[in-house]
Design a protein around this motif. Structure first.
Motif, PDB file in Angstrom:
ATOM      1  N   GLY A  65     -10.246  -6.081  10.279  1.00  0.00           N
ATOM      2  CA  GLY A  65      -9.113  -5.965   9.371  1.00  0.00           C
ATOM      3  C   GLY A  65      -9.235  -6.963   8.233  1.00  0.00           C
ATOM      4  O   GLY A  65     -10.080  -7.868   8.270  1.00  0.00           O
ATOM      5  N   ILE A  66      -8.400  -6.798   7.219  1.00  0.00           N
ATOM      6  CA  ILE A  66      -8.382  -7.722   6.079  1.00  0.00           C
ATOM      7  C   ILE A  66      -6.973  -8.277   5.931  1.00  0.00           C
ATOM      8  O   ILE A  66      -5.983  -7.530   5.934  1.00  0.00           O
ATOM      9  CB  ILE A  66      -8.822  -7.018   4.784  1.00  0.00           C
ATOM     10  CG1 ILE A  66     -10.298  -6.615   4.888  1.00  0.00           C
ATOM     11  CG2 ILE A  66      -8.599  -7.917   3.566  1.00  0.00           C
ATOM     12  CD1 ILE A  66     -10.845  -5.899   3.671  1.00  0.00           C
ATOM     13  N   VAL A  67      -6.892  -9.586   5.823  1.00  0.00           N
ATOM     14  CA  VAL A  67      -5.595 -10.262   5.723  1.00  0.00           C
ATOM     15  C   VAL A  67      -4.963  -9.960   4.364  1.00  0.00           C
ATOM     16  O   VAL A  67      -5.591 -10.137   3.319  1.00  0.00           O
ATOM     17  CB  VAL A  67      -5.753 -11.780   5.908  1.00  0.00           C
ATOM     18  CG1 VAL A  67      -4.388 -12.476   5.779  1.00  0.00           C
ATOM     19  CG2 VAL A  67      -6.382 -12.093   7.259  1.00  0.00           C
ATOM     20  N   ILE A  68      -3.717  -9.497   4.399  1.00  0.00           N
ATOM     21  CA  ILE A  68      -2.978  -9.195   3.177  1.00  0.00           C
ATOM     22  C   ILE A  68      -2.050 -10.333   2.795  1.00  0.00           C
ATOM     23  O   ILE A  68      -1.895 -10.675   1.628  1.00  0.00           O
ATOM     24  CB  ILE A  68      -2.140  -7.901   3.349  1.00  0.00           C
ATOM     25  CG1 ILE A  68      -3.039  -6.739   3.698  1.00  0.00           C
ATOM     26  CG2 ILE A  68      -1.331  -7.601   2.095  1.00  0.00           C
ATOM     27  CD1 ILE A  68      -4.049  -6.419   2.626  1.00  0.00           C
ATOM     28  N   GLU A  69      -1.438 -10.934   3.799  1.00  0.00           N
ATOM     29  CA  GLU A  69      -0.459 -11.985   3.523  1.00  0.00           C
ATOM     30  C   GLU A  69      -0.396 -12.953   4.690  1.00  0.00           C
ATOM     31  O   GLU A  69      -0.530 -12.560   5.852  1.00  0.00           O
ATOM     32  CB  GLU A  69       0.923 -11.354   3.278  1.00  0.00           C
ATOM     33  CG  GLU A  69       1.973 -12.342   2.795  1.00  0.00           C
ATOM     34  CD  GLU A  69       3.313 -11.683   2.493  1.00  0.00           C
ATOM     35  OE1 GLU A  69       4.245 -12.401   2.096  1.00  0.00           O
ATOM     36  OE2 GLU A  69       3.432 -10.447   2.666  1.00  0.00           O
ATOM     37  N   VAL A  70      -0.193 -14.241   4.369  1.00  0.00           N
ATOM     38  CA  VAL A  70       0.023 -15.291   5.372  1.00  0.00           C
ATOM     39  C   VAL A  70       1.466 -15.760   5.233  1.00  0.00           C
ATOM     40  O   VAL A  70       1.913 -16.120   4.135  1.00  0.00           O
ATOM     41  CB  VAL A  70      -0.952 -16.467   5.173  1.00  0.00           C
ATOM     42  CG1 VAL A  70      -0.703 -17.542   6.237  1.00  0.00           C
ATOM     43  CG2 VAL A  70      -2.403 -15.995   5.210  1.00  0.00           C
ATOM     44  N   LYS A  71       2.216 -15.734   6.350  1.00  0.00           N
ATOM     45  CA  LYS A  71       3.649 -16.054   6.282  1.00  0.00           C
ATOM     46  C   LYS A  71       4.022 -17.071   7.359  1.00  0.00           C
ATOM     47  O   LYS A  71       3.298 -17.245   8.346  1.00  0.00           O
ATOM     48  CB  LYS A  71       4.475 -14.781   6.495  1.00  0.00           C
ATOM     49  CG  LYS A  71       4.193 -13.678   5.494  1.00  0.00           C
ATOM     50  CD  LYS A  71       5.090 -12.474   5.700  1.00  0.00           C
ATOM     51  CE  LYS A  71       4.756 -11.711   6.962  1.00  0.00           C
ATOM     52  NZ  LYS A  71       5.474 -10.412   7.072  1.00  0.00           N
ATOM     53  N   ASN A  72       5.146 -17.715   7.155  1.00  0.00           N
ATOM     54  CA  ASN A  72       5.700 -18.604   8.177  1.00  0.00           C
ATOM     55  C   ASN A  72       6.378 -17.769   9.261  1.00  0.00           C
ATOM     56  O   ASN A  72       6.978 -16.726   8.990  1.00  0.00           O
ATOM     57  CB  ASN A  72       6.719 -19.571   7.564  1.00  0.00           C
ATOM     58  CG  ASN A  72       6.060 -20.593   6.651  1.00  0.00           C
ATOM     59  OD1 ASN A  72       4.950 -21.046   6.921  1.00  0.00           O
ATOM     60  ND2 ASN A  72       6.744 -20.943   5.569  1.00  0.00           N
ATOM     61  N   TYR A  73       6.267 -18.243  10.504  1.00  0.00           N
ATOM     62  CA  TYR A  73       6.846 -17.520  11.633  1.00  0.00           C
ATOM     63  C   TYR A  73       7.951 -18.365  12.259  1.00  0.00           C
ATOM     64  O   TYR A  73       7.739 -19.504  12.660  1.00  0.00           O
ATOM     65  CB  TYR A  73       5.761 -17.214  12.659  1.00  0.00           C
ATOM     66  CG  TYR A  73       6.282 -16.629  13.953  1.00  0.00           C
ATOM     67  CD1 TYR A  73       7.020 -15.449  13.959  1.00  0.00           C
ATOM     68  CD2 TYR A  73       6.030 -17.258  15.172  1.00  0.00           C
ATOM     69  CE1 TYR A  73       7.497 -14.912  15.139  1.00  0.00           C
ATOM     70  CE2 TYR A  73       6.498 -16.729  16.367  1.00  0.00           C
ATOM     71  CZ  TYR A  73       7.229 -15.557  16.342  1.00  0.00           C
ATOM     72  OH  TYR A  73       7.706 -15.016  17.516  1.00  0.00           O
TER      73      TYR A  73
END
Length: 662
Positions: free
Chosen positions: A45-53
């Motif tokens: 897969g390819i990362v689209i977005e990095v977010k806080n959890y």
């Protein structure tokens, strides 16, 4: 705070998938490839977005951890991610498949970039010659050079042979001197060698091709060189719009009217339109050029979305060719060649000049028929007519690729009398060889020119006067420069005069103008002969007497009255099923469910132009609106509706801004 990531996968899903990351994966960035659990297996897969959890976040399912990060740096930069996300939303195509279509096969399979070795090469052919621009070219270059630092959409329109390429080269030189990179998109693979040679003649920069005929290894080398700023100029086909230039400062789209710039299968994007979007995102200029601009581009000029420049004179100062319309009702053709055309070809041979004959279809004829039982060669898979290829005694369907050998008696007769219908390149070639046995003749179509090296040899032979008569399809006439061609013959233009497609006359006018432009480009005034059974058709009156610009102005008025593109926007939805009634009924139900909005109109359902393909019956509806935004919303609603149906026996597709409707 813990991080989570949204990942796109190379499957037909319109959403991304959310994963947790381990402490060791904290350096992960959008555009990196990862290995992630997916059901019972692990996939790329390819990362689209990095977010806080946050622990209060709810997903309705347990988040899994990714297994591995493949890349140290993103393979898809933010700018390309943004372009892909826009394209996915606009063309209503799964986000993961859009993104994966933007990278080379090696990267799709998880291969590493670091293992690719590249060599730095300087153009050994360049003499760094200075281009001699005429007054019009100089004026255009000076004007555009003052606007190179921001987004502008420029349309360069000019008569065939007016020297648009020389303008491209001069503008490119300026961008390269200032440390930028340039992308030049051409509609066909066979145009890349000629364009590269012309640029290398005047520039010592690193210039590389990029197209589907290259090996995967060569594509990967070009990809890596671009990312390292070791390539200054890419000359490629539509897929090159997704290449990751770190310092792209200008995009050029040549022959912007050409339908080959629109991908017709799967992800149906238009490279010209994506070029404009990308240029706007980067705040850089985009230049689109054509001797016969599309009505969409002309409309953008009229509403001040584009700035138009015109070249009204040929670069080599030769006059535009004389055009003669031959009435085939009076000068009856024998195997496609009228007496008038035959005499003119003979005259060119005597003068040691070249002739070019254009036919719209490869093969020997459009189809075979029996004069007794009226059998016609139709494809059993898609019901299109099968073209007759005499040299290999085979019928070929040019829609689905189905081939079959010819039986002696394919119809209902004991002894069929088989007759060819229409004219293909092979049939014209046979006739010309009979008429001129001593002439050096070359047929050029996708059957005879199957790779770049064969194309290069043909172009070289043509330019060195080793060929007397050139016979071919659109492959022969798209943007090629044959300086020794003095006569052009268009064998039969009538099929384009009465097309069901509302763009039919536009395409025919573009074709006539482009084909005619191959004549007399350099040394002397040329001649064009158009064979038709409809010499009084309005197209000839306007186009031949007043030119393409007047023709386009008149037709644009008709389009506006009829509320057709470019004064409205359309989406094409097709459904196919092995049961003819199912695909029709499905689209009819869809129309009934979505006909309640006044700003949207729906035409159909009706049979698609190829009513049967791969043993599936195909129907279509057309959505339209004066508002691009309204159409986009409605197209998305319908896509979600079809996706939610989970149709197992019906396949469907969406084509936003379709080129071919009929």
């Amino acid at each position: 705070m813990e991080k989570i990531i949204d990942v796109a996968v190379n499957y037909p899903f319109y959403q991304t998938f959310t994963y947790r990351i381990l402490e060791a994966h904290k350096g992960i960035l959008p555009g990196m490839r990862v290995i992630a659990p997916f059901g019972k297996k692990e996939i790329l897969g390819i990362v689209i977005e990095v977010k806080n959890y946050k622990k209060t976040d709810r997903f309705g399912y347990k988040l899994k951890h990714i297994k591995k990060i493949i890349d140290a740096e993103p393979v898809i930069v933010d700018e390309i991610l943004k372009l892909c996300c826009w394209a996915s939303n606009y063309y209503q195509y799964p986000i993961g498949q859009v993104i994966f279509s933007a990278i080379p096969l090696r990267l799709k399979k998880g291969g590493l970039i670091d293992k690719i070795k590249i060599e730095d090469k300087v153009n050994p052919l360049s003499k760094n010659l200075r281009i001699k621009l005429n007054e019009q070219q100089e004026k255009i270059c000076k004007s555009i050079n003052t606007k190179l630092k921001t987004f502008n959409n420029f349309l360069i329109s000019g008569v065939t042979g007016s020297g648009k390429t020389e303008v491209y080269i001069e503008l490119t030189k300026k961008v390269i001197r200032n440390g930028g990179q340039v992308l030049i998109i051409v509609p066909e693979i066979n145009l890349t060698p000629q364009t590269i040679d012309r640029f290398r003649k005047y520039m010592s920069s690193d210039i590389q091709p990029y197209h589907s005929s290259m090996t995967e290894k060569d594509k990967m080398i070009v990809w890596k060189k671009i990312t390292q700023s070791k390539t200054d100029i890419i000359i490629g086909t539509r897929s090159s719009i997704f290449l990751p230039f770190p310092s792209l400062k200008m995009i050029i789209v040549d022959e912007e009217h050409d339908s080959s710039l629109k991908q017709q299968e799967k992800f149906k994007y238009h490279a010209r339109d994506l070029s404009i979007v990308r240029a706007k995102n980067l705040d850089i200029p985009v230049i689109i050029g054509s001797a016969t601009p599309s009505f969409e581009s002309l409309h953008n000029v009229s509403i001040n979305k584009s700035i138009k420049y015109e070249l009204t004179k040929r670069y080599h100062k030769t006059s535009l060719p004389e055009v003669v319309v031959v009435d085939l009702n009076k000068d009856y053709p024998v195997n496609g060649i009228s007496q008038y055309l035959m005499r003119e070809i003979k005259m060119q041979l005597e003068k040691k000049k070249q002739s070019l004959l254009y036919i719209g279809r490869r093969g020997f004829s459009h189809a075979l028929t029996c004069s007794i039982c009226r059998w016609v060669s139709k494809c059993s898979v898609c019901e299109s007519f099968m073209a007759y290829h005499k040299s290999i005694m085979t019928l070929k369907c040019h829609h689905c690729g189905n081939n079959q050998k010819i039986n002696k008696n394919p119809g209902n007769c004991k002894q069929c009398d088989l007759i060819p219908l229409g004219f293909g390149t092979q049939r014209i070639e046979d006739k010309v060889r009979d008429l001129f046995p001593d002439a050096r003749i070359q047929r050029i179509d996708s059957d005879s020119i199957s790779n770049i090296s064969k194309l290069k040899k043909f172009v070289s032979d043509a330019n060195e006067n080793k060929i007397d008569i050139l016979i071919g399809t659109q492959m022969l006439v798209k943007g090629h420069d044959f300086p020794n061609v003095s006569l052009v013959g268009i064998i039969d233009i009538d099929s384009g005069l009465y097309s069901l497609d509302f763009r039919g006359l536009e395409k025919t006018a573009q074709l006539v103008t482009q084909v005619s432009g191959r004549s007399g480009r350099k040394y002397e005034k040329g001649k064009v002969i158009i064979q038709t059974r409809n010499p009084s058709h309005p197209l000839f009156k306007t186009l031949l007497k007043h030119g393409y610009e007047r023709f386009s102005q008149e037709k644009m008025i008709e389009r506006k009255k009829s509320n057709l593109p470019p004064f409205s926007y359309i989406s094409l939805i097709r459904a196919s099923s092995k049961n003819k009634q199912k695909s029709y009924s499905f689209l009819n139900q869809l129309k009934n469910d979505f006909s309640n909005q006044k700003s949207i109109f729906i035409y159909g359902p009706a049979e698609a132009p190829v009513a049967k393909k791969n043993n599936m019956f195909v129907h279509q509806i057309i959505l339209g609106s004066k508002s691009r935004v309204s159409l986009g919303h409605k197209t998305k609603e319908i896509r979600q509706y079809m996706e939610g149906k989970k149709l197992y026996n019906i396949k469907w597709s969406i084509d936003v801004d379709p080129i071919d409707l009929y």
